[in-house]
Design a protein around this motif. Structure first.
Motif, mmCIF file in Angstrom:
data_model
loop_
_atom_site.group_PDB
_atom_site.id
_atom_site.type_symbol
_atom_site.label_atom_id
_atom_site.label_comp_id
_atom_site.label_asym_id
_atom_site.label_seq_id
_atom_site.Cartn_x
_atom_site.Cartn_y
_atom_site.Cartn_z
ATOM 1 N N ALA A 1 -56.481 -36.233 17.056
ATOM 2 C CA ALA A 1 -56.240 -37.510 16.150
ATOM 3 C C ALA A 1 -57.340 -37.927 15.837
ATOM 4 O O ALA A 1 -57.787 -38.533 14.659
ATOM 5 C CB ALA A 1 -55.517 -38.262 16.861
ATOM 6 N N LYS A 2 -58.724 -38.189 16.715
ATOM 7 C CA LYS A 2 -59.713 -38.667 16.203
ATOM 8 C C LYS A 2 -60.801 -37.738 15.323
ATOM 9 O O LYS A 2 -61.148 -38.504 14.268
ATOM 10 C CB LYS A 2 -60.721 -38.670 17.659
ATOM 11 C CG LYS A 2 -60.449 -39.616 18.735
ATOM 12 C CD LYS A 2 -61.402 -39.857 19.627
ATOM 13 C CE LYS A 2 -61.019 -40.427 21.078
ATOM 14 N NZ LYS A 2 -61.896 -39.863 21.986
ATOM 15 N N LEU B 1 -49.494 -42.384 17.754
ATOM 16 C CA LEU B 1 -49.382 -41.165 18.366
ATOM 17 C C LEU B 1 -48.803 -41.391 19.973
ATOM 18 O O LEU B 1 -47.836 -41.227 20.396
ATOM 19 C CB LEU B 1 -50.653 -40.457 18.755
ATOM 20 C CG LEU B 1 -50.687 -39.240 19.574
ATOM 21 C CD1 LEU B 1 -49.997 -37.965 18.994
ATOM 22 C CD2 LEU B 1 -52.272 -39.028 19.927
ATOM 23 N N ALA C 1 -58.383 -40.714 12.958
ATOM 24 C CA ALA C 1 -57.599 -41.946 13.377
ATOM 25 C C ALA C 1 -58.380 -42.695 14.416
ATOM 26 O O ALA C 1 -59.142 -42.213 15.009
ATOM 27 C CB ALA C 1 -56.352 -41.506 14.177
ATOM 28 N N ILE D 1 -54.257 -44.302 16.891
ATOM 29 C CA ILE D 1 -53.782 -43.586 18.005
ATOM 30 C C ILE D 1 -52.727 -44.073 18.731
ATOM 31 O O ILE D 1 -51.874 -43.378 19.171
ATOM 32 C CB ILE D 1 -54.922 -43.014 18.558
ATOM 33 C CG1 ILE D 1 -55.895 -42.384 17.815
ATOM 34 C CG2 ILE D 1 -54.561 -42.123 19.735
ATOM 35 C CD1 ILE D 1 -57.270 -41.862 18.547
ATOM 36 N N ILE E 1 -55.374 -36.419 21.680
ATOM 37 C CA ILE E 1 -56.316 -37.499 21.328
ATOM 38 C C ILE E 1 -57.487 -37.309 20.462
ATOM 39 O O ILE E 1 -57.748 -37.786 19.348
ATOM 40 C CB ILE E 1 -56.653 -38.333 22.465
ATOM 41 C CG1 ILE E 1 -55.417 -38.620 23.505
ATOM 42 C CG2 ILE E 1 -57.275 -39.758 22.122
ATOM 43 C CD1 ILE E 1 -54.613 -39.737 23.059
#
Lengths: 312, 273
Positions: free
Chosen positions: B170-171, B184, B175, B180, B167
C-alpha cells in the motif's frame, strides 16, 4: 531516477512515522495522567494526615501504613486474601484443566458442555454475589437440599478459623466462611482457565502424542509427560491472571457477604472502599490501595517484563 | 486422537455432574423469578412453580428500568470510543513500530492490571474539578481511559496477523498512514472490532467499583441498583432474582448469540501475540 524514487519514499515514511506517533500521543498522555500520575497522587495521600473530610496534606510519614499493619481488620484481610487466593487459583486450575481435558476427548455434545462452563464468565460479579448469597444462605439454598443428609454447613456465616493460632492480633488459619466466597468465584471464573487450556490442548500436535505412544508410553504417561508440560506456560498465565483478580477482588465479596462477623470474609478491596468512601479516612484508604498495588505488581511486573523479552 | 484413559461412561459422568452443578444457580434464579409470591418459601425453593407469574419481573423492572437505561447510555459510547482508540494504538504499535515501541506498549499495558482502588481517590477529585463527578459522561471518560490498555492489546495482537507485506504494498502505491488505516486496516479488522466491542460491552456493563464510587442515586448504572435491591430487607427474593436476571440479560444474550467472539476476546486479552 531510481534513487529519486527511493529518496521520496524514505522522506514519506518518516513523515508517516511522525503521524503514527502523533496518533499515540493522546492515549499516552491519558495513561500517564490517569494511571501513573494518579498512582503517584494516591501514594502522596497515603503519606499524609488526610483522614477526615477536610483535606490535610501535611506529611505523616509511614504512620498510616504502620497503623494498618497493627490493625485487626487489615491483618484479617491479609489472612483472608492469602487463603482466598490459594484456594481460588488451585480450584480454577484443577477444575478448568480437568474439564478441558474431558471436553477435548471428542465426545458428543462437547460444545454444549463448553458453553455451560463458560457461561458464568459473561455475568457480573455482582449478579454472582447476589445469587450465591442466597444459595449459600444457611437457612435457604443448598442447605434445603442438604437437610436430607442431615448436614447443615453455616457457609459464609461461619466464624470458625480452621487450624488457627494466635498471630499478631488475629487468629491465623483458614477462615471457613471464605470457602463460600471461593465457591462463587470458582463458579464464575473456571470458564476462563477452561478456555485457555482448551486452546492449549488444541495447539498440541497429535503427532507428539503418537510419538510418545510409539515409544511405549501408556495413556497416563502421555498426559503426564507430554501434555501437562506443554500446558505449563498456560498454567503460568492462568495463575498470574487469577492472582491479580483475586488480590483486587471487591465486587463479589461486597455483593455477597460484606466483611462478615469478625471480618471473616473481609478483603483489602472492601476495607479500602468502606474506610475511604464511608468513613472518610482518605489517607488510610490510600495506604490500603498502595499495598494492593504492590501485591499485584509482584505478580504482574515480572510477567510483563518476560513477555517483552519474548517479543524481541 | 486425544483419549484420556478412562471409560467413556466416567468421562460423561464427570462432565454431566459438573454441568448440573454449573447450571443449578441459573435454574434457581429462573425458577424463583417466575414464581407467584405465595410460592416463594424456603420449603419449595427447588420446586417448579405451579403457574408462571411474571409479576416479580414487572416489580423489578419498575425499580431497575432507569438504571438499566443509564447503563445503556454508558456502555454504548464507552465501547465505541475505547474500541476506536484501541484500534489506532494497536495499528501504530504493530505496524509502525519505532524504537522503544515494545516498552511503551508494556507501559500502557500495566494500566489494565492495577487495582483501580489505587487511582480512585485522585480520580474522583479530578472528576469533581472538571464537574463530571456523578455524571454518565464522567463514567464514560473513566471507562474509555482505563479500557485503553486492553483494547490496545487486543488490536495489537489482531493486527500482528495482518502481513506487513500488505502495508508495504500500500505504501508503494502511495497510500499514507491514514489512508492505509482507513482503506486497508479498518476493513480487515471488522472481526477485531466485533471481538473488542463485545469484550468492552460485557466488562463495562458488569463493572461495579467505578459505578458505585463515581455516581449516586439517579445516575447509577444497573449493577449498583441491583446491589441496592439485594441489600434491601423489604424486597422479596423473587424480585431480587428477577432483578438479577434483568441485569444479566444483555450480556447473557451477547454470550448466547455471539459467544464465539466472546471467547476469542477472552483469549486475546490474556495470551500475548
Amino acid at each position: 531516477m531510481a534513487s529519486d524514487v527511493q529518496l521520496k519514499t524514505k522522506r514519506k515514511i518518516s513523515k508517516d512515522q511522525w503521524t503514527a506517533i502523533a496518533f499515540l500521543i493522546p492515549s499516552i498522555i491519558l495513561i500517564i495522567v490517569f494511571v501513573y500520575g494518579f498512582i503517584g497522587w494516591t501514594g502522596y495521600v497515603s503519606l499524609s494526615n488526610y483522614n477526615s473530610l477536610i483535606p490535610d496534606f501535611s506529611f505523616a510519614g509511614l504512620k498510616n501504613y504502620l497503623y494498618l499493619f497493627q490493625d485487626f481488620r487489615f491483618q484479617a484481610d491479609l489472612r483472608n486474601t492469602l487463603f482466598f487466593t490459594i484456594l481460588f487459583i488451585g480450584a480454577v486450575i484443577v477444575i478448568g484443566m480437568g474439564l478441558a481435558i474431558l471436553i477435548d476427548q471428542k465426545l458428543k455434545g462437547e460444545s454444549i458442555f463448553r458453553n455451560i462452563f463458560l457461561f458464568p464468565m459473561a455475568l457480573s460479579f455482582v449478579v454472582t454475589g447476589v445469587v450465591w448469597q442466597w444459595l449459600l444462605n444457611p437457612s435457604t439454598g443448598f442447605n434445603q437440599f442438604l437437610s436430607v443428609f442431615g448436614i447443615q454447613p453455616k457457609w459464609y456465616t461461619d466464624t470458625n478459623i480452621l487450624a488457627g493460632f494466635e498471630w499478631g492480633s488475629i487468629e491465623f488459619g483458614l477462615p471457613v466462611a471464605i470457602i463460600s466466597v471461593v465457591i462463587a468465584a470458582v463458579w464464575q471464573m473456571t470458564g476462563f482457565s477452561l478456555a485457555m487450556y482448551l486452546a492449549g490442548l488444541r495447539g498440541i500436535p497429535d503427532e507428539l502424542r503418537e510419538a510418545a505412544r510409539m515409544d511405549g508410553a501408556t495413556e497416563f504417561q502421555v498426559y503426564w509427560k507430554v501434555v501437562l508440560p506443554m500446558l505449563a506456560p498456560i498454567t503460568i498465565s492462568v495463575i498470574i491472571i487469577m492472582a491479580h483478580i483475586s488480590l483486587k477482588i471487591f465486587d463479589l465479596i461486597y455483593a455477597m457477604t460484606g466483611s462478615g462477623a469478625n471480618f471473616v470474609t473481609d478483603v483489602p478491596g472492601v476495607y479500602m472502599f468502606e474506610t475511604t468512601f464511608r468513613g472518610n479516612y482518605y489517607a488510610n484508604g490510600a495506604a490500603i490501595a498502595i499495598i494492593m498495588l504492590l501485591l499485584v505488581a509482584v505478580f504482574i511486573v515480572p510477567y510483563l517484563w518476560s513477555s517483552r523479552k519474548g517479543d524481541q | 486422537m486425544a483419549s484420556f484413559p478412562i471409560g467413556k461412561f466416567i468421562k460423561y459422568f464427570i462432565l454431566i455432574l459438573f454441568a448440573v452443578l454449573f447450571i443449578m444457580p441459573i435454574y434457581v434464579i429462573i425458577v424463583t423469578s417466575i414464581k407467584p409470591l405465595d410460592e416463594v418459601s424456603l420449603e419449595n425453593m427447588w420446586a417448579l412453580p405451579s403457574t408462571i407469574d411474571f409479576s416479580s419481573y414487572s416489580e423489578a423492572f419498575a425499580k431497575l428500568a432507569p438504571n438499566f437505561l443509564n447503563s445503556i447510555y454508558l456502555v454504548v459510547p464507552a465501547t465505541i470510543l475505547s474500541a476506536l482508540l484501541g484500534a489506532m494504538n494497536g495499528y501504530v504499535l504493530s505496524k509502525w513500530r519505532f524504537r522503544g515501541a515494545n516498552t511503551l506498549f508494556l507501559f500502557i499495558l500495566f494500566g489494565m492490571f492495577i487495582p483501580y482502588q489505587s487511582i480512585l481517590i485522585p480520580l474522583i477529585q479530578f472528576l469533581r474539578n472538571i464537574e463530571m463527578y456523578n455524571t454518565i459522561p464522567g463514567l464514560i471518560l473513566v471507562h474509555v481511559v482505563y479500557g485503553l490498555p486492553i483494547t490496545t492489546l487486543m488490536f495489537r495482537n489482531f493486527y500482528a496477523n495482518i502481513p506487513d507485506e500488505m502495508i508495504e504494498a500500500a505504501k508503494i502505491d502511495g497510500a499514507n498512514f491514514l489512508a492505509i488505516f482507513r482503506h486497508l486496516i479498518v476493513p480487515l479488522s471488522i472481526t477485531g472490532f466485533v471481538v473488542v466491542a463485545i469484550w468492552q460491552f460485557t466488562n463495562i456493563w458488569n463493572e461495579f467499583l467505578f459505578a458505585v464510587t463515581i455516581t449516586t442515586s439517579d445516575n447509577q448504572p444497573i449493577m449498583v441498583a441491583l446491589q441496592n435491591l439485594s441489600g434491601s430487607q423489604i424486597v422479596q427474593w423473587n424480585v431480587q432474582m428477577a432483578g438479577a436476571m434483568l441485569a444479566a440479560l444483555p450480556t447473557m444474550l451477547v454470550y448466547i448469540f455471539l459467544g464465539k467472539y466472546f471467547v476469542r476476546g477472552l483469549l486475546a486479552g490474556s495470551v500475548k501475540g
